[in-house]
Structure formats: C-alpha cells, structure tokens
Motif scaffolding. Structure first.
Motif, PDB file in Angstrom:
ATOM      1  N   VAL A 250       0.856  -1.193   0.000  1.00  0.00           N
ATOM      2  CA  VAL A 250       0.000   0.000   0.000  1.00  0.00           C
ATOM      3  C   VAL A 250       0.891   1.242   0.000  1.00  0.00           C
ATOM      4  O   VAL A 250       0.711   2.150  -0.811  1.00  0.00           O
ATOM      5  CB  VAL A 250      -0.963   0.004   1.206  1.00  0.00           C
ATOM      6  N   ARG A 251       1.862   1.263   0.892  1.00  0.00           N
ATOM      7  CA  ARG A 251       2.800   2.386   0.959  1.00  0.00           C
ATOM      8  C   ARG A 251       3.561   2.521  -0.365  1.00  0.00           C
ATOM      9  O   ARG A 251       3.695   3.610  -0.914  1.00  0.00           O
ATOM     10  CB  ARG A 251       3.774   2.175   2.118  1.00  0.00           C
ATOM     11  N   GLY A 252       4.074   1.419  -0.857  1.00  0.00           N
ATOM     12  CA  GLY A 252       4.828   1.436  -2.107  1.00  0.00           C
ATOM     13  C   GLY A 252       4.012   1.942  -3.282  1.00  0.00           C
ATOM     14  O   GLY A 252       4.488   2.750  -4.083  1.00  0.00           O
ATOM     15  N   ALA A 253       2.755   1.498  -3.373  1.00  0.00           N
ATOM     16  CA  ALA A 253       1.886   1.944  -4.475  1.00  0.00           C
ATOM     17  C   ALA A 253       1.544   3.424  -4.333  1.00  0.00           C
ATOM     18  O   ALA A 253       1.500   4.153  -5.330  1.00  0.00           O
ATOM     19  CB  ALA A 253       0.609   1.108  -4.509  1.00  0.00           C
ATOM     20  N   ASN A 254       1.329   3.886  -3.104  1.00  0.00           N
ATOM     21  CA  ASN A 254       1.026   5.309  -2.888  1.00  0.00           C
ATOM     22  C   ASN A 254       2.210   6.187  -3.265  1.00  0.00           C
ATOM     23  O   ASN A 254       2.049   7.217  -3.934  1.00  0.00           O
ATOM     24  CB  ASN A 254       0.627   5.563  -1.435  1.00  0.00           C
TER      25      ASN A 254
END
Length: 129
Positions: free
Chosen positions: A108-112
């Motif tokens: 989630v962090r990486g995609a954001n």
C-alpha cells in the motif's frame, strides 16, 4: 475481496486473519473499511491494494488505445508480454518504495509513493514543477 467500496468490515477482516490467509488482493476499489484495513495491516498479511492489483486492466486498455491509434494489429502474445512487463515493473517499484529493510513490503505504501512520484514527474514534464 471483490466487494463494493467499504464492504469488508472488521469482522470480515478478523475472519481473514484467523484463517489460513497470507495474501489479500483487493479486487475492488477500497473494499476494506478503516478498521478492517488496520486489522489487516497489523496482522502481517500481505495486502495488494486495488490501485496496483487492478492496474492490469488499465494497462491493457492503454495498450488497446495505442494499437488502435497505430492501426496495427498485435498478437495475443505481444499484448501478454507487454502486460507482464508492465505489471512486473509495477511490482518492482512497489517493493522498492514499500520495503522496510527487513524483507517485509508494505505494498500500500509502495503503491502510494510510486503513484505520487508518477504524478509529480508528469507535472514536471508539463512544466508545472
């Protein structure tokens, strides 16, 4: 979960965590309610967010538009190869920006972060930054 937005509640998340689940791939846009998201994040289950997990459909639509503009037919294998390359690159960038250094990846962090960087790069390319 292929659910509507905010359909998966804490009770559902608890059932996923208590079961043999090790990966959740969001099949809908934001199917987890806030409490369910916290439960999943705290559980250690890998979560593939919709913005990344569903990117393949958007990518293939883009490839189709490009094919139509070029007025050139492409084989199923060519499209599949392009999609594999695109999704592989997306996975790599999510891992790069979501890694905590211990081998655990917060997708989630990486995609954001990856999405924010793409928007910023596009703004700079248009002379807005």
């Amino acid at each position: 979960p292929c659910a509507t937005q905010n359909e998966v509640d804490k009770t559902d998340a608890d059932a996923l965590v208590d079961g043999p689940c090790w990966l959740i791939g969001e099949g809908a846009n934001m199917p987890l309610q806030d409490e369910a998201m916290e439960t999943v994040k705290n559980s250690g289950i890998t979560l593939a967010p919709a913005k990344a997990a569903n990117a393949g459909g958007v990518a293939v639509s883009g490839l189709e538009i490009m094919q139509n503009q070029m007025r050139k037919s492409r084989t199923r294998q060519e499209i599949s190869d392009d999609l594999s390359r695109i999704m592989g690159a997306l996975h790599d960038i999510c891992r790069e920006h979501g890694s905590d250094g211990t081998g655990k990846v917060d997708y989630v962090r990486g995609a954001n972060i990856a999405g924010s960087l793409r928007v910023a790069d596009a703004m700079v390319a248009q002379g807005l930054g």
